[in-house]
Design a protein around this motif. Structure first.
Motif, short mmCIF file in Angstrom:
data_model
loop_
_atom_site.label_atom_id
_atom_site.label_comp_id
_atom_site.label_asym_id
_atom_site.label_seq_id
_atom_site.Cartn_x
_atom_site.Cartn_y
_atom_site.Cartn_z
N VAL A 9 0.85 -1.19 0.00
CA VAL A 9 0.00 0.00 0.00
C VAL A 9 0.88 1.24 0.00
O VAL A 9 1.93 1.27 0.65
N CYS A 29 -12.96 -3.63 5.05
CA CYS A 29 -12.24 -3.82 3.79
C CYS A 29 -12.45 -5.21 3.19
O CYS A 29 -12.18 -5.43 2.02
N GLN A 136 -7.24 -9.94 -2.59
CA GLN A 136 -6.96 -8.89 -3.58
C GLN A 136 -7.95 -7.74 -3.41
O GLN A 136 -7.57 -6.57 -3.45
N GLU A 137 -9.23 -8.07 -3.21
CA GLU A 137 -10.23 -7.03 -3.00
C GLU A 137 -10.00 -6.31 -1.68
O GLU A 137 -10.19 -5.10 -1.58
N SER A 139 -7.12 -5.73 -0.36
CA SER A 139 -6.00 -4.82 -0.62
C SER A 139 -6.49 -3.53 -1.27
O SER A 139 -6.11 -2.43 -0.86
N THR A 140 -7.34 -3.66 -2.28
CA THR A 140 -7.88 -2.48 -2.97
C THR A 140 -8.69 -1.62 -2.02
O THR A 140 -8.54 -0.39 -1.97
N ASN A 141 -9.57 -2.25 -1.24
CA ASN A 141 -10.41 -1.50 -0.30
C ASN A 141 -9.59 -0.82 0.79
O ASN A 141 -9.87 0.31 1.18
N THR A 143 -6.44 0.18 0.53
CA THR A 143 -5.74 1.30 -0.10
C THR A 143 -6.68 2.50 -0.25
O THR A 143 -6.30 3.64 0.06
N ASN A 144 -7.92 2.25 -0.69
CA ASN A 144 -8.89 3.34 -0.86
C ASN A 144 -9.20 4.01 0.47
O ASN A 144 -9.30 5.24 0.56
#
Length: 196
Positions: A9, A29, A136-137, A139-141, A143-144
């Motif tokens: 991140v 997340c 993976q999802e 990680s994206t959440n 980061t957001n």
């Protein structure tokens, strides 16, 4: 079943570690996870719903932070739950360790997942693939939400993670399984040394 992953991140170590101190924020997340109650210090209750094609699992349980090492930036969480339809149980031991990297922070995750009953029938490969997609999802959440915090916004303004459902998870897990089969059967055979 041990599943490991590395998440990078673009936020500094201290900001990511502070984020991991807010367990409801971390749970938000993970697609399908919903913490509904703080049972006690570092002890939370809630549920997890996962749907991937014909597979639908809904667990009610709790998560307990077993260890939080501020000096080494490591956290250990034990979680367990029972399928709401009585078809099985799940337990999870999660370890996350943070370390600084040139572009922010690397989060090393190790999940030791155990399923019993009907929940275990889906097989090790499918469960590992669906878990990898969910990470993976996650990680994206994450980061957001960290980006929102860095901008002084409420992380909930970026929205909660969508439920862990739908064809996209099933398709991504199927692609992972096909790639594994392809590697196993179609890549050239590599003889192993005999040790002589």
């Amino acid at each position: 079943m041990l599943i490991t992953n590395k998440i990078e991140v673009p936020q500094p170590l201290e900001a990511v570690w502070a984020f991991f101190g807010d367990i409801p924020q971390v749970a938000a997340c993970l697609p399908g996870a919903n913490l509904t109650e703080e049972v006690g210090p570092d002890h939370y209750a809630g549920d997890v719903l996962i749907k991937a094609g014909p597979v639908k699992l809904e667990f009610a349980g709790s998560a307990l932070i077993k260890d939080r090492d501020d000096a080494n930036k490591r956290i250990t969480v034990d979680a367990s739950g029972a399928d709401k339809k009585g078809r099985g149980n799940a337990s999870l031991a999660l370890q996350a360790g943070l370390k600084p990297i040139a572009k922010g922070t690397q989060v090393d995750i190790a999940l030791d997942l155990a399923l019993s009953g009907a929940a275990a029938q889906y097989g090790r490969g499918l469960v590992a693939d669906v878990t990898a997609v969910l990470l993976q999802e996650f990680s994206t959440n994450m980061t957001n939400r960290l980006d929102a915090k860095a901008k002084g916004l409420n992380p909930d303004q970026v929205g909660a993670a969508k439920p862990a459902s739908g064809i996209s998870i099933a398709l991504r897990a199927a692609r992972m399984a096909l790639a594994r089969v392809f590697r196993r059967f179609f890549l050239p055979y590599q003889p192993q040394p005999t040790g002589r």
